[in-house]
Motif scaffolding. Structure first.
Motif, PDB file in Angstrom:
ATOM      1  N   ASP A 195       0.837  -1.210   0.000  1.00  0.00           N
ATOM      2  CA  ASP A 195       0.000   0.000   0.000  1.00  0.00           C
ATOM      3  C   ASP A 195       0.873   1.262   0.000  1.00  0.00           C
ATOM      4  O   ASP A 195       0.557   2.244  -0.698  1.00  0.00           O
ATOM      5  CB  ASP A 195      -0.945   0.006   1.205  1.00  0.00           C
ATOM      6  N   ASN A 196       1.950   1.249   0.768  1.00  0.00           N
ATOM      7  CA  ASN A 196       2.874   2.398   0.789  1.00  0.00           C
ATOM      8  C   ASN A 196       3.506   2.609  -0.579  1.00  0.00           C
ATOM      9  O   ASN A 196       3.603   3.748  -1.055  1.00  0.00           O
ATOM     10  CB  ASN A 196       3.966   2.208   1.843  1.00  0.00           C
ATOM     11  N   LYS A 202       2.306   1.654  -3.417  1.00  0.00           N
ATOM     12  CA  LYS A 202       1.248   2.052  -4.337  1.00  0.00           C
ATOM     13  C   LYS A 202       0.961   3.563  -4.197  1.00  0.00           C
ATOM     14  O   LYS A 202       0.808   4.277  -5.200  1.00  0.00           O
ATOM     15  CB  LYS A 202      -0.033   1.267  -4.020  1.00  0.00           C
ATOM     16  N   SER A 203       0.910   4.037  -2.946  1.00  0.00           N
ATOM     17  CA  SER A 203       0.662   5.470  -2.751  1.00  0.00           C
ATOM     18  C   SER A 203       1.836   6.286  -3.284  1.00  0.00           C
ATOM     19  O   SER A 203       1.623   7.369  -3.851  1.00  0.00           O
ATOM     20  CB  SER A 203       0.399   5.762  -1.267  1.00  0.00           C
ATOM     21  N   LYS A 204       3.070   5.828  -3.131  1.00  0.00           N
ATOM     22  CA  LYS A 204       4.233   6.526  -3.695  1.00  0.00           C
ATOM     23  C   LYS A 204       4.165   6.563  -5.208  1.00  0.00           C
ATOM     24  O   LYS A 204       4.506   7.561  -5.844  1.00  0.00           O
ATOM     25  CB  LYS A 204       5.540   5.884  -3.238  1.00  0.00           C
ATOM     26  N   LEU A 205       3.761   5.435  -5.785  1.00  0.00           N
ATOM     27  CA  LEU A 205       3.641   5.357  -7.231  1.00  0.00           C
ATOM     28  C   LEU A 205       2.578   6.314  -7.740  1.00  0.00           C
ATOM     29  O   LEU A 205       2.767   6.994  -8.763  1.00  0.00           O
ATOM     30  CB  LEU A 205       3.307   3.917  -7.661  1.00  0.00           C
ATOM     31  N   ASP A 206       1.480   6.412  -7.014  1.00  0.00           N
ATOM     32  CA  ASP A 206       0.418   7.348  -7.403  1.00  0.00           C
ATOM     33  C   ASP A 206       0.906   8.794  -7.325  1.00  0.00           C
ATOM     34  O   ASP A 206       0.513   9.630  -8.153  1.00  0.00           O
ATOM     35  CB  ASP A 206      -0.821   7.164  -6.511  1.00  0.00           C
ATOM     36  N   LYS A 207       1.744   9.135  -6.355  1.00  0.00           N
ATOM     37  CA  LYS A 207       2.287  10.492  -6.226  1.00  0.00           C
ATOM     38  C   LYS A 207       3.228  10.811  -7.379  1.00  0.00           C
ATOM     39  O   LYS A 207       3.269  11.933  -7.837  1.00  0.00           O
ATOM     40  CB  LYS A 207       3.024  10.643  -4.899  1.00  0.00           C
TER      41      LYS A 207
END
Length: 113
Positions: A104-105, A107-112
């Motif tokens: 999840d971490n 994934k959130s970095k990738l989204d940023k």
């Protein structure tokens, strides 16, 4: 032990008791002494029967104790095995949870980005 029982039976056996006293005529024995003798023989046989029954019961109880001890040892082994299995499941769950958090971490970095 068997010789002791045989001696007791010999002493209590009415016919053998008469054969030992060949000098004393049978007529000297009163009805009361004969009745006492037979009461003693009957009591002796009853005691022997009770002893045999007690030995059988004792043997049965020993077998039952052995069975219950084996069952208890088996239950303890199962409990130890299941506790080891629970520990492995807990470790696997925590590892999975950490991997999910890392995913999840990431994934959130990738989204940023």
């Amino acid at each position: 032990m068997e010789a002791l029982i045989d001696d007791d039976i010999c002493i209590l056996d009415h016919e053998k008791a008469h054969r030992r006293d060949t000098v004393t005529p049978v007529s000297i024995y009163s009805d009361e002494s004969v009745a006492s003798h037979f009461a003693l023989v009957t009591a002796y046989e009853d005691i022997k029967k009770r002893l045999k029954d007690s030995e059988k019961e004792n043997s049965f109880l020993k077998k039952r104790i052995r069975f219950l001890e084996e069952k208890l040892l088996g239950a303890r082994k199962d409990e130890e095995t299941s506790s080891v299995g629970r520990e492995q499941v807990n470790k696997a769950y925590h590892a999975y949870r950490e991997v999910c958090i890392d995913r999840d971490n990431l994934k959130s970095k990738l989204d940023k980005i």
